[in-house]
Motif scaffolding. Sequence first.
Motif, mmCIF file in Angstrom:
data_model
loop_
_atom_site.group_PDB
_atom_site.id
_atom_site.type_symbol
_atom_site.label_atom_id
_atom_site.label_comp_id
_atom_site.label_asym_id
_atom_site.label_seq_id
_atom_site.Cartn_x
_atom_site.Cartn_y
_atom_site.Cartn_z
ATOM 1 N N PHE A 41 -5.917 -1.505 8.365
ATOM 2 C CA PHE A 41 -5.199 -0.624 7.453
ATOM 3 C C PHE A 41 -5.184 0.790 8.005
ATOM 4 O O PHE A 41 -6.203 1.313 8.465
ATOM 5 N N PHE A 101 -2.473 4.112 1.536
ATOM 6 C CA PHE A 101 -2.674 3.042 2.512
ATOM 7 C C PHE A 101 -1.364 2.347 2.847
ATOM 8 O O PHE A 101 -0.485 2.192 2.002
ATOM 9 N N GLY A 102 -1.267 1.892 4.092
ATOM 10 C CA GLY A 102 -0.186 1.007 4.477
ATOM 11 C C GLY A 102 -0.454 -0.401 3.980
ATOM 12 O O GLY A 102 -1.484 -0.679 3.361
ATOM 13 N N GLN A 103 0.489 -1.305 4.283
ATOM 14 C CA GLN A 103 0.400 -2.678 3.793
ATOM 15 C C GLN A 103 -0.554 -3.535 4.616
ATOM 16 O O GLN A 103 -0.892 -4.638 4.217
ATOM 17 N N GLY A 104 -0.957 -3.029 5.767
ATOM 18 C CA GLY A 104 -1.910 -3.770 6.580
ATOM 19 C C GLY A 104 -1.261 -4.555 7.704
ATOM 20 O O GLY A 104 -0.090 -4.950 7.618
ATOM 21 N N ARG A 117 -2.311 -7.972 9.899
ATOM 22 C CA ARG A 117 -3.259 -9.084 10.031
ATOM 23 C C ARG A 117 -3.254 -9.542 11.481
ATOM 24 O O ARG A 117 -2.247 -10.061 11.968
ATOM 25 N N ALA A 151 -6.138 8.683 -1.040
ATOM 26 C CA ALA A 151 -5.715 8.170 0.259
ATOM 27 C C ALA A 151 -4.590 7.173 0.029
ATOM 28 O O ALA A 151 -4.658 6.338 -0.865
ATOM 29 N N GLU A 186 -8.961 -7.255 -5.699
ATOM 30 C CA GLU A 186 -10.207 -6.789 -5.093
ATOM 31 C C GLU A 186 -10.377 -5.322 -5.473
ATOM 32 O O GLU A 186 -9.425 -4.537 -5.414
ATOM 33 N N GLN A 189 -7.023 -3.440 -4.726
ATOM 34 C CA GLN A 189 -6.189 -4.084 -3.713
ATOM 35 C C GLN A 189 -5.669 -5.401 -4.274
ATOM 36 O O GLN A 189 -6.446 -6.348 -4.460
ATOM 37 N N LEU A 215 -14.163 -1.917 3.853
ATOM 38 C CA LEU A 215 -13.377 -1.211 4.859
ATOM 39 C C LEU A 215 -14.320 -0.396 5.742
ATOM 40 O O LEU A 215 -15.137 0.365 5.245
ATOM 41 N N ASN A 235 -2.530 -9.376 -0.554
ATOM 42 C CA ASN A 235 -1.611 -9.083 0.547
ATOM 43 C C ASN A 235 -1.004 -7.682 0.472
ATOM 44 O O ASN A 235 0.125 -7.461 0.928
ATOM 45 N N GLN A 236 -1.741 -6.758 -0.121
ATOM 46 C CA GLN A 236 -1.271 -5.387 -0.195
ATOM 47 C C GLN A 236 -2.353 -4.428 0.288
ATOM 48 O O GLN A 236 -3.503 -4.812 0.486
ATOM 49 N N GLY A 237 -1.972 -3.189 0.463
ATOM 50 C CA GLY A 237 -2.942 -2.152 0.783
ATOM 51 C C GLY A 237 -3.665 -1.689 -0.466
ATOM 52 O O GLY A 237 -3.400 -2.142 -1.574
ATOM 53 N N LEU A 238 -4.599 -0.773 -0.290
ATOM 54 C CA LEU A 238 -5.369 -0.267 -1.416
ATOM 55 C C LEU A 238 -4.595 0.813 -2.162
ATOM 56 O O LEU A 238 -3.829 1.573 -1.576
ATOM 57 N N GLN A 253 3.189 0.503 8.386
ATOM 58 C CA GLN A 253 2.482 -0.137 9.495
ATOM 59 C C GLN A 253 3.324 -1.248 10.083
ATOM 60 O O GLN A 253 3.941 -2.023 9.350
#
Lengths: 114, 113
Positions: A90, A105-108, A110, A103, B88, B38, A43, B41-44, A6
């Motif tokens: 995400f 996931f990307g790092q997100g 913000r 699934a 989390e 999670q 989410l 500061n990371q994704g799931l 991402q």
Amino acid sequence: NAGVTQTPKFQVLKTGQSMTLQCAQDMNHEYMSWYRQDPGMGLRLIHYSVGAGITDQGEVPNGYNVSRSTTEDFPLRLLSAAPSQTSVYFCASSPFDRGSTEAFFGQGTRLTVV
Amino acid sequence: AQSVTQLDSQVPVFEEAPVELRCNYSSSVSVYLFWYVQYPNQGLQLLLKYLSGSTLVKSINGFEAEFNKSQTSFHLRKPSVHISDTAEYFCAVSQTSYDKVIFGPGTSLSVIP
């Protein structure tokens, strides 16, 4: 392996500005999705795609657009940013049988809208 | 419609103590169940999942969850937590292989030294 990438990681927008959040995966997954994460709400699914050329709305689609021209990419567009869109976004991908597989996931990203 | 409830938004626990994170779901049909973690500061990341068969599933880092159909629950447990378990935790559910996955609101686990 890159997995799900991402960009950008952080972004500040002014109300009314537009931008695109990028998402790319290199696992040849058919299914891709965008979520937003807000405190206490977990989410929430914004949009998803089950393959190139096919997209559909999730739980909270208003204010966002998506397209899927290739298997690898699934960008999320904010047409006119609002403070209510301040969140962590995400992107995730999974094989087509998404209900029973992992699934990724990307790092997100913000995003802050001021 | 499916929904997932995680009753505890925050769970503080001392290091080496046991912990249970609760998850309940609403569905009248068979489901697939997941726990994701999670880190800050990371994704799931997928922690473990239940698809069918044995109702007790385990992860490689000592967590386990038990599917209870009569109570529609999928609680996550660990007999002895470590500082590194601070994260989390999200419970999730789907109804079929091709269904969307619905996530719960999450439980923040804080391990106290």
